[in-house]
Design a protein around this motif. Structure first.
Motif, PDB file in Angstrom:
ATOM      1  N   SER A 148      32.357  83.167  41.869  1.00 57.70           N
ATOM      2  CA  SER A 148      32.140  84.611  41.733  1.00 57.70           C
ATOM      3  C   SER A 148      33.125  85.423  42.557  1.00 57.70           C
ATOM      4  CB  SER A 148      30.710  84.968  42.150  1.00 57.70           C
ATOM      5  OG  SER A 148      30.511  84.749  43.534  1.00 57.70           O
ATOM      6  N   VAL A 149      33.753  84.794  43.541  1.00 58.08           N
ATOM      7  CA  VAL A 149      34.727  85.477  44.391  1.00 58.08           C
ATOM      8  C   VAL A 149      35.945  85.939  43.593  1.00 58.08           C
ATOM      9  CG1 VAL A 149      36.374  85.062  46.273  1.00 58.08           C
ATOM     10  CG2 VAL A 149      34.006  84.305  46.504  1.00 58.08           C
ATOM     11  N   GLY A 150      36.224  85.268  42.470  1.00 57.57           N
ATOM     12  CA  GLY A 150      37.480  85.484  41.768  1.00 57.57           C
ATOM     13  C   GLY A 150      37.689  86.844  41.134  1.00 57.57           C
ATOM     14  N   LEU A 151      36.604  87.541  40.755  1.00 51.86           N
ATOM     15  CA  LEU A 151      36.729  88.829  40.076  1.00 51.86           C
ATOM     16  C   LEU A 151      35.799  89.850  40.710  1.00 51.86           C
ATOM     17  CD1 LEU A 151      36.750  87.731  36.307  1.00 51.86           C
ATOM     18  CD2 LEU A 151      38.729  88.348  37.701  1.00 51.86           C
ATOM     19  N   GLY A 166      39.739 100.378  48.114  1.00 53.39           N
ATOM     20  CA  GLY A 166      40.614 100.941  47.089  1.00 53.39           C
ATOM     21  C   GLY A 166      41.425  99.918  46.329  1.00 53.39           C
ATOM     22  N   LEU A 167      40.850  98.750  46.051  1.00 52.38           N
ATOM     23  CA  LEU A 167      41.563  97.687  45.347  1.00 52.38           C
ATOM     24  C   LEU A 167      41.336  97.801  43.845  1.00 52.38           C
ATOM     25  CD1 LEU A 167      40.740  94.618  47.634  1.00 52.38           C
ATOM     26  CD2 LEU A 167      42.765  96.079  47.686  1.00 52.38           C
ATOM     27  N   SER A 168      42.385  97.631  43.066  1.00 57.78           N
ATOM     28  CA  SER A 168      42.257  97.621  41.619  1.00 57.78           C
ATOM     29  C   SER A 168      41.678  96.283  41.167  1.00 57.78           C
ATOM     30  CB  SER A 168      43.625  97.827  40.965  1.00 57.78           C
ATOM     31  OG  SER A 168      44.469  96.714  41.221  1.00 57.78           O
ATOM     32  N   PHE A 169      41.254  96.232  39.906  1.00 56.06           N
ATOM     33  CA  PHE A 169      40.697  94.991  39.365  1.00 56.06           C
ATOM     34  C   PHE A 169      41.727  93.865  39.421  1.00 56.06           C
ATOM     35  CE2 PHE A 169      39.404  92.018  36.055  1.00 56.06           C
ATOM     36  CZ  PHE A 169      38.033  91.933  36.242  1.00 56.06           C
ATOM     37  N   SER A 170      42.935  94.161  38.958  1.00 54.21           N
ATOM     38  CA  SER A 170      43.979  93.124  38.960  1.00 54.21           C
ATOM     39  C   SER A 170      44.441  92.804  40.376  1.00 54.21           C
ATOM     40  CB  SER A 170      45.167  93.575  38.101  1.00 54.21           C
ATOM     41  OG  SER A 170      45.678  94.817  38.573  1.00 54.21           O
ATOM     42  N   GLY A 171      44.468  93.827  41.242  1.00 55.17           N
ATOM     43  CA  GLY A 171      44.857  93.582  42.625  1.00 55.17           C
ATOM     44  C   GLY A 171      43.871  92.691  43.350  1.00 55.17           C
ATOM     45  N   PHE A 172      42.584  92.915  43.110  1.00 55.18           N
ATOM     46  CA  PHE A 172      41.551  92.063  43.704  1.00 55.18           C
ATOM     47  C   PHE A 172      41.686  90.638  43.182  1.00 55.18           C
ATOM     48  CE2 PHE A 172      37.376  90.149  43.995  1.00 55.18           C
ATOM     49  CZ  PHE A 172      36.876  90.592  45.217  1.00 55.18           C
ATOM     50  N   MET A 173      41.840  90.494  41.877  1.00 51.38           N
ATOM     51  CA  MET A 173      41.950  89.175  41.267  1.00 51.38           C
ATOM     52  C   MET A 173      43.157  88.414  41.807  1.00 51.38           C
ATOM     53  SD  MET A 173      42.168  88.237  37.197  1.00 51.38           S
ATOM     54  CE  MET A 173      43.731  89.083  36.978  1.00 51.38           C
ATOM     55  N   LYS A 174      44.227  89.128  42.061  1.00 45.58           N
ATOM     56  CA  LYS A 174      45.459  88.499  42.532  1.00 45.58           C
ATOM     57  C   LYS A 174      45.260  87.804  43.886  1.00 45.58           C
ATOM     58  CE  LYS A 174      48.985  91.001  41.753  1.00 45.58           C
ATOM     59  NZ  LYS A 174      50.001  92.099  41.841  1.00 45.58           N
ATOM     60  N   VAL A 175      44.360  88.347  44.721  1.00 44.62           N
ATOM     61  CA  VAL A 175      44.193  87.781  46.060  1.00 44.62           C
ATOM     62  C   VAL A 175      42.930  86.943  46.211  1.00 44.62           C
ATOM     63  CG1 VAL A 175      45.553  89.574  47.181  1.00 44.62           C
ATOM     64  CG2 VAL A 175      43.089  89.909  46.900  1.00 44.62           C
ATOM     65  N   THR A 176      42.136  86.811  45.135  1.00 39.11           N
ATOM     66  CA  THR A 176      40.905  86.026  45.250  1.00 39.11           C
ATOM     67  C   THR A 176      40.773  84.911  44.215  1.00 39.11           C
ATOM     68  OG1 THR A 176      39.721  87.631  43.862  1.00 39.11           O
ATOM     69  CG2 THR A 176      39.598  87.945  46.265  1.00 39.11           C
ATOM     70  N   MET A 177      41.468  85.020  43.099  1.00 37.14           N
ATOM     71  CA  MET A 177      41.282  84.055  42.021  1.00 37.14           C
ATOM     72  C   MET A 177      41.703  82.636  42.412  1.00 37.14           C
ATOM     73  SD  MET A 177      40.195  83.395  39.026  1.00 37.14           S
ATOM     74  CE  MET A 177      39.964  84.948  38.185  1.00 37.14           C
ATOM     75  N   LEU A 178      42.843  82.487  43.077  1.00 39.16           N
ATOM     76  CA  LEU A 178      43.325  81.146  43.412  1.00 39.16           C
ATOM     77  C   LEU A 178      42.361  80.399  44.337  1.00 39.16           C
ATOM     78  CD1 LEU A 178      45.431  78.975  43.130  1.00 39.16           C
ATOM     79  CD2 LEU A 178      46.717  80.029  45.006  1.00 39.16           C
ATOM     80  N   PRO A 179      41.923  80.981  45.469  1.00 39.82           N
ATOM     81  CA  PRO A 179      40.963  80.241  46.291  1.00 39.82           C
ATOM     82  C   PRO A 179      39.659  79.944  45.550  1.00 39.82           C
ATOM     83  CG  PRO A 179      41.243  82.488  47.108  1.00 39.82           C
ATOM     84  CD  PRO A 179      42.323  82.245  46.118  1.00 39.82           C
ATOM     85  N   ALA A 180      39.236  80.846  44.649  1.00 40.71           N
ATOM     86  CA  ALA A 180      38.024  80.586  43.875  1.00 40.71           C
ATOM     87  C   ALA A 180      38.200  79.346  43.002  1.00 40.71           C
ATOM     88  CB  ALA A 180      37.675  81.803  43.018  1.00 40.71           C
ATOM     89  N   LEU A 181      39.337  79.241  42.339  1.00 40.90           N
ATOM     90  CA  LEU A 181      39.599  78.075  41.486  1.00 40.90           C
ATOM     91  C   LEU A 181      39.743  76.792  42.307  1.00 40.90           C
ATOM     92  CD1 LEU A 181      42.143  79.624  38.939  1.00 40.90           C
ATOM     93  CD2 LEU A 181      39.732  79.075  38.545  1.00 40.90           C
ATOM     94  N   LEU A 182      40.390  76.887  43.459  1.00 40.68           N
ATOM     95  CA  LEU A 182      40.564  75.711  44.305  1.00 40.68           C
ATOM     96  C   LEU A 182      39.246  75.206  44.869  1.00 40.68           C
ATOM     97  CD1 LEU A 182      43.788  76.674  46.317  1.00 40.68           C
ATOM     98  CD2 LEU A 182      43.590  75.043  44.429  1.00 40.68           C
ATOM     99  N   SER A 183      38.238  76.068  44.909  1.00 41.77           N
ATOM    100  CA  SER A 183      36.947  75.643  45.446  1.00 41.77           C
ATOM    101  C   SER A 183      36.205  74.695  44.507  1.00 41.77           C
ATOM    102  CB  SER A 183      36.064  76.867  45.722  1.00 41.77           C
ATOM    103  OG  SER A 183      35.597  77.445  44.511  1.00 41.77           O
TER     104      SER A 183
END
Length: 411
Positions: A148-151, A166-183
């Motif tokens: 759930s961290v990814g988006l 003030g993070l955009s949807f894509s900006g948030f995803m850019k910094v959270t998606m990879l660790p979420a997938l690696l988990s």
């Protein structure tokens, strides 16, 4: 100030213990009573209380809850659980599939709704296969929490973090998606190792397959409609052309305007308690902020070397605090006092990943953990506090290594 501090403390005691000691008042009740007390005792004016509630977060959360509920009433969750859990694969492979499915669905459709919908189905279907449901429930819960961290749409705390920094949807995803997938492989490896040789139910404890009417039929038309609306929501979020709460509420309106499914059935899936909890905490936190005490505390912490605007420190503090008072209260407490600037992405990742990855340490570290334990108990499956943490602690430690490495890379 003394009255404000007493009310604030009592509310967060309830957040920590799950209820107000000596009373039958749960977390949501404590937040509501705390809000009323703050207004009655003059700690905050009624207008300031209304203004303190972030309508953007509440609107987005409500809208996405309605979108997720469309998949519940259409029978999609039940169909998916049955299809995945009845596939002719080995228990470790089934475990991996449930982790990925749970994590991906949680990121898109909000994790708490996913846990409520899927837990009883997984119990029924795994026991029908004469499999021990505990490792599958735990792995699904752990995958939901980390995935759930990814988006932004994955959890209320993600929404609060994104709005506050003030993070955009894509900006948030850019910094959270990879660790979420690696988990995901981490969760699989730990749970598979800990339950090796214990996949099957003991003799005599198997369950009959769930009756046909226990699993609602899949309404393909409604599922396709909900899927298309969800895709449009994600695309609109990515475009960043309209406010996220307007997008989510518009999607909710489209799905509620239905000729086949009653709106009350969809709205019945909404977690109203969670919405009230968050609204109440907005007011309680705002009342404390008016005293100037939080600012003084942060100044004192900085003097002794604890700087919450350091992403690594924020990740650790946020993660540990979330296991005391919960994810949403932690994020709501810390976000207003951050000074993002150029480090907004790193701070957002630190707070979202820290609270999300620490969620698996103890049962009450997240609402998803509480849901899986309570719903499993209603289905006759006991998951003790010790058993949850026995698997959750190594998952948390391993995921924390990933989180810290990623945050240091971002900074």
């Amino acid at each position: 100030m003394n009255v404000t501090l007493v009310i604030f403390t009592l509310v967060y005691v309830a957040m920590a213990f799950g209820k107000l000691p000596g009373f039958r008042v749960d977390r949501t009740g404590a937040a509501v009573v705390g809000t009323l007390a703050m207004i009655v005792f003059g700690a905050i004016s009624p207008k300031a209380a209304w203004d303190a509630v972030d309508y953007r977060t509440i609107g987005m959360l409500f809208g996405l809850m309605v979108v997720s509920s469309a998949f519940v009433v259409s029978g999609f969750y039940a169909w998916l659980a049955q299809r995945v859990a009845t596939m002719p694969v080995s228990p470790p492979t089934l475990l991996a599939m449930l982790i990925v499915v749970g994590g991906v669905m949680a990121a898109v459709l909000t994790k708490d709704v996913v846990m409520v919908a899927m837990t009883p189905l997984l119990v029924s279907i795994t026991m029908a296969r004469k499999l021990n449901p505990v490792p599958f429930l735990l792995a699904f819960c752990f995958g939901v929490n980390t995935g759930s961290v990814g988006l932004i749409s994955g959890s209320p705390q993600n929404m609060i973090v994104a709005q506050g920094l003030g993070l955009s949807f894509s900006g948030f995803m850019k910094v959270t998606m990879l660790p979420a997938l690696l988990s995901f492989p981490v969760v699989w490896a730990v749970v598979a190792f800990m339950y090796r040789g214990r996949w099957a139910l003991p003799a005599g404890e198997g369950a009959a397959p769930p009756p046909a009417d226990a699993i609602p039929p899949l309404d393909k038309g409604e599922t396709i409609k909900a899927g298309l609306v969800t895709l449009l929501v994600m695309a609109a979020f990515m475009s960043d052309l309209w406010p996220r709460e307007i997008i989510a509420l518009s999607a909710a309106g489209i799905l509620l305007l239905n000729r086949k499914i009653a709106s009350k059935d969809m709205l019945g899936q909404i977690d109203g308690n969670l919405l009230l909890l968050i609204m109440g905490l907005f007011v309680v936190n705002a009342a404390l902020d008016l005293t100037g005490l939080p600012q003084q505390l942060l100044h004192d912490l900085r003097d002794i070397g604890v700087d919450l605007n350091n992403p690594v420190t924020l990740c650790l503090v946020g993660g540990m605090l979330s296991n005391v008072i919960g994810n949403n209260p932690t994020v709501m407490l810390l976000t207003p006092f951050l000074q993002p600037g150029a480090d907004a992405d790193a701070l957002g990742a630190a707070l979202a990943v820290g609270t999300g990855f620490f969620s698996n340490l103890v049962v009450f570290g997240s609402l998803a953990g509480i849901i899986v334990v309570e719903q499993a108990a209603r289905c006759g499956v006991r998951i003790s506090f010790a058993e949850f943490s026995r698997a959750g602690a190594p998952v948390t430690v391993c995921c924390l290594v990933i989180a810290l490495a990623w945050i240091m890379y971002l900074t």
